[in-house]
Write an enzyme that holds these catalytic residues in place. Sequence first.
Site, short mmCIF file in Angstrom:
data_model
loop_
_atom_site.label_atom_id
_atom_site.label_comp_id
_atom_site.label_asym_id
_atom_site.label_seq_id
_atom_site.Cartn_x
_atom_site.Cartn_y
_atom_site.Cartn_z
N HIS A 1 -65.70 15.06 -49.44
CA HIS A 1 -64.76 16.19 -49.48
C HIS A 1 -63.35 15.66 -49.69
O HIS A 1 -62.99 14.60 -49.17
CB HIS A 1 -64.83 17.01 -48.18
CG HIS A 1 -66.22 17.38 -47.78
ND1 HIS A 1 -66.91 18.41 -48.38
CD2 HIS A 1 -67.04 16.85 -46.84
CE1 HIS A 1 -68.11 18.51 -47.81
NE2 HIS A 1 -68.22 17.58 -46.89
N HIS B 1 -44.79 3.67 -49.07
CA HIS B 1 -43.40 4.14 -49.01
C HIS B 1 -42.59 3.50 -50.13
O HIS B 1 -42.48 2.28 -50.21
CB HIS B 1 -42.78 3.78 -47.65
CG HIS B 1 -41.61 4.63 -47.27
ND1 HIS B 1 -40.53 4.83 -48.10
CD2 HIS B 1 -41.36 5.35 -46.15
CE1 HIS B 1 -39.66 5.63 -47.50
NE2 HIS B 1 -40.14 5.96 -46.32
N CYS C 1 -43.52 16.37 -45.88
CA CYS C 1 -44.85 16.98 -45.88
C CYS C 1 -45.96 16.02 -45.48
O CYS C 1 -47.10 16.45 -45.25
CB CYS C 1 -45.16 17.55 -47.26
SG CYS C 1 -44.02 18.88 -47.76
#
Length: 466
Positions: free
Chosen positions: A338, A248, A169
């Site tokens: 945002h 990662h 994703c």
Amino acid sequence: MDYVLTTMFFLPFFFLLCILLKILDKRRHQNCYILDYQLYKPSDDRKLSTDLSGDIIMRNKNLGLNEYKFLLKAIVSSGIGEETYAPKMVFEGREENPNHDDAIQEMEEFFQDSIGKLFQRTGIRPDNIDVLVVNVSMFASMPSLSGRIINRYKMREDVKSYNLSGMGCSASLISINLVQSIFKSNKNQLALVVTSECLTPNWYTGNDRSMILSNCLFRTGGCAMILTNKPSLVHKSMFKLKVMVRTHHGSKDEAYDCCLQTEDAQDRVGFHLGKTLPKTATRAFVENLKEIAPKILPMRELLRFATLSLARKTLQNIFGKSFNATRPMINFKTGIDHFCLHTGGKAVIDAVAQSLNLSQFDIEPARMTLHRFGNTSASSLWYVLGYMEAKKRLKKGDNLFMISFGAGFKCNSCVWEVVRDLEGDGNVWNECNIEDYPPKTLENPFMAKYGWIQDHEDIETFNSLK
């Protein structure tokens, strides 16, 4: 003689000026801008309603009463509404045995719709594209999907083509990072990034609970975007990339195993979501925030946080563990306007919101995206962005924080600067009656229709009522 001396005196300064101008010109071409993007909205006949979702679950012969109850609870609490989209083979009742052409068709429909609209709206021709990056994690074809796009749109022979798979994703930010790296060594480039997921070959038909969840969350979607480092197109662009951080944790077995494609006990391939996923995601998220915070927040906020943290630690050393001072939190709103959150599920959105101390207004775009489109994998972030744009929230100079998670386990984040006021022209959210969002309730009607499943304790009685 005076002319020679003057020339010799100014010559070093001239060379220094040339070097400086060259450095400035190189930096000017290294910036990465989003020129435009196009979200994919499938046709209405692909909407996955409550009735159809129930039919799909009921016709799965591998599920028992306990699995039905589990799915009912998962769907009701998922945050997903009735207007998400699924691949064609689901509507034809062939999720048990989809073929290769079904998967190709799912991808081709997206390519034709979104890439075609993007070229048409921007006025950029396919043969203007210098770099093509495609990321679809769980489907690989031969020729590659990037090759299919090149063939369909007749791109140049020297186009730099990349086809990424297995990135999960968070793949779209990885694709943008790849383009950013190419821009640093090549001037006046146009890049097409195509991000999606292919659900057709990955619909799970077994009864392993850790794999059934993917059917509840993942839906059809995609996004195509054009990026550039051309100074002449800056005034037309929408966003400028300011910073990107990739984390990662694949070296840790627990992180690597919590989210992976594998086989169940009956050799059915599915996507496993392990119980350690929330803890793994939290660790990756914290590590990512530690690295990106100093790059995006003002010095006064970093000093405030460091001072409060030091004071708390000092007081604890003096008074011992009995001193329960509240742990200080960084206020990300001091540098960010945002928040574009990954729609991995309602629990994921709530956890990130709590970690960043966000308001309901801040997470509204992510919640509405999950409700309307579901989790569309790597393209989810761009539906969240599209919601903000359609609501006319994005103004020139605003900073936008994107956060995504992916198998591996990865947490990637970046900050974009809004280049100009955005009005939401050509945005698919405008086709969804954006003025109706947020709706008065996000309640899923699944419980009202199938709540009777909870009233039965034996499979024989349940089967007689199905």
